[in-house]
Design a protein around this motif. Sequence first.
Motif, PDB file in Angstrom:
ATOM      1  N   LEU A 118       0.823  -1.210   0.000  1.00 24.80           N
ATOM      2  CA  LEU A 118       0.000   0.000   0.000  1.00 24.80           C
ATOM      3  C   LEU A 118       0.856   1.258   0.000  1.00 24.80           C
ATOM      4  O   LEU A 118       0.560   2.228  -0.698  1.00 24.80           O
ATOM      5  N   TRP A 119       1.935   1.252   0.762  1.00 25.25           N
ATOM      6  CA  TRP A 119       2.838   2.405   0.811  1.00 25.25           C
ATOM      7  C   TRP A 119       3.454   2.644  -0.570  1.00 25.25           C
ATOM      8  O   TRP A 119       3.501   3.777  -1.046  1.00 25.25           O
ATOM      9  N   GLU A 120       3.905   1.573  -1.231  1.00 24.95           N
ATOM     10  CA  GLU A 120       4.493   1.711  -2.568  1.00 24.95           C
ATOM     11  C   GLU A 120       3.463   2.227  -3.565  1.00 24.95           C
ATOM     12  O   GLU A 120       3.778   3.049  -4.430  1.00 24.95           O
ATOM     13  N   SER A 121       2.229   1.778  -3.446  1.00 18.79           N
ATOM     14  CA  SER A 121       1.162   2.248  -4.328  1.00 18.79           C
ATOM     15  C   SER A 121       0.903   3.734  -4.130  1.00 18.79           C
ATOM     16  O   SER A 121       0.792   4.494  -5.097  1.00 18.79           O
ATOM     17  N   GLN A 122       0.828   4.151  -2.881  1.00 19.68           N
ATOM     18  CA  GLN A 122       0.604   5.573  -2.591  1.00 19.68           C
ATOM     19  C   GLN A 122       1.772   6.418  -3.088  1.00 19.68           C
ATOM     20  O   GLN A 122       1.573   7.498  -3.646  1.00 19.68           O
ATOM     21  N   ARG A 123       2.976   5.941  -2.888  1.00 17.77           N
ATOM     22  CA  ARG A 123       4.167   6.689  -3.282  1.00 17.77           C
ATOM     23  C   ARG A 123       4.281   6.814  -4.798  1.00 17.77           C
ATOM     24  O   ARG A 123       4.636   7.865  -5.322  1.00 17.77           O
ATOM     25  N   SER A 124       3.934   5.738  -5.511  1.00 18.90           N
ATOM     26  CA  SER A 124       4.094   5.733  -6.966  1.00 18.90           C
ATOM     27  C   SER A 124       2.873   6.263  -7.706  1.00 18.90           C
ATOM     28  O   SER A 124       2.963   6.618  -8.882  1.00 18.90           O
ATOM     29  N   GLY A 125       1.718   6.265  -7.039  1.00 19.86           N
ATOM     30  CA  GLY A 125       0.486   6.663  -7.705  1.00 19.86           C
ATOM     31  C   GLY A 125      -0.096   5.558  -8.581  1.00 19.86           C
ATOM     32  O   GLY A 125      -1.059   5.785  -9.308  1.00 19.86           O
ATOM     33  N   LEU A 126       0.479   4.368  -8.496  1.00 23.04           N
ATOM     34  CA  LEU A 126       0.005   3.221  -9.278  1.00 23.04           C
ATOM     35  C   LEU A 126      -0.914   2.355  -8.415  1.00 23.04           C
ATOM     36  O   LEU A 126      -0.867   2.427  -7.182  1.00 23.04           O
ATOM     37  N   PRO A 127      -1.731   1.526  -9.056  1.00 22.20           N
ATOM     38  CA  PRO A 127      -2.588   0.618  -8.273  1.00 22.20           C
ATOM     39  C   PRO A 127      -1.739  -0.333  -7.434  1.00 22.20           C
ATOM     40  O   PRO A 127      -0.591  -0.626  -7.788  1.00 22.20           O
TER      41      PRO A 127
END
Length: 143
Positions: A118-127
């Motif tokens: 979830l953190w990586e998704s939020q950081r990257s803006g990707l699903p």
Amino acid sequence: MFAPSQIDVRRFFCGTYRKWRDALPLTPMEALAATWIEAHPEYHAELADEEAAVGAVYQVEDGRSNPFLHIGMHLSLTEQHQIDQPRGVRQALDLLAAKLSSQHEAHHVAMECLGEMLWESQRSGLPPDGHAYLDRLRQRATR
């Protein structure tokens, strides 16, 4: 689609705690939540005060764990296991539980993997990347 607000979620967990504590009948979802509430007595005082819980702010810097996020993640992982979504998560969670001799501890490890996704998704803006999540979980289960 059901999309509860933060307040709705907090009231649900506080209400479930109250009903569980008072041995009142629970809905199936409340019964599932009560299983994880019972496993976390460190959260009972916060769940007992619904009005304070609704307004509470949980920040990492304060060193306070968010009981609603934590119990909610247990529920999410339970559902993932039940429906095997993402496909293979049931096996990975079962392997991890066997390795740790505890479903509860397996959930805590899985929460780290889920949180990273979830953190990586939020950081990257990707699903969210379910494959990366499952790979992390499998690595933890097999090393």
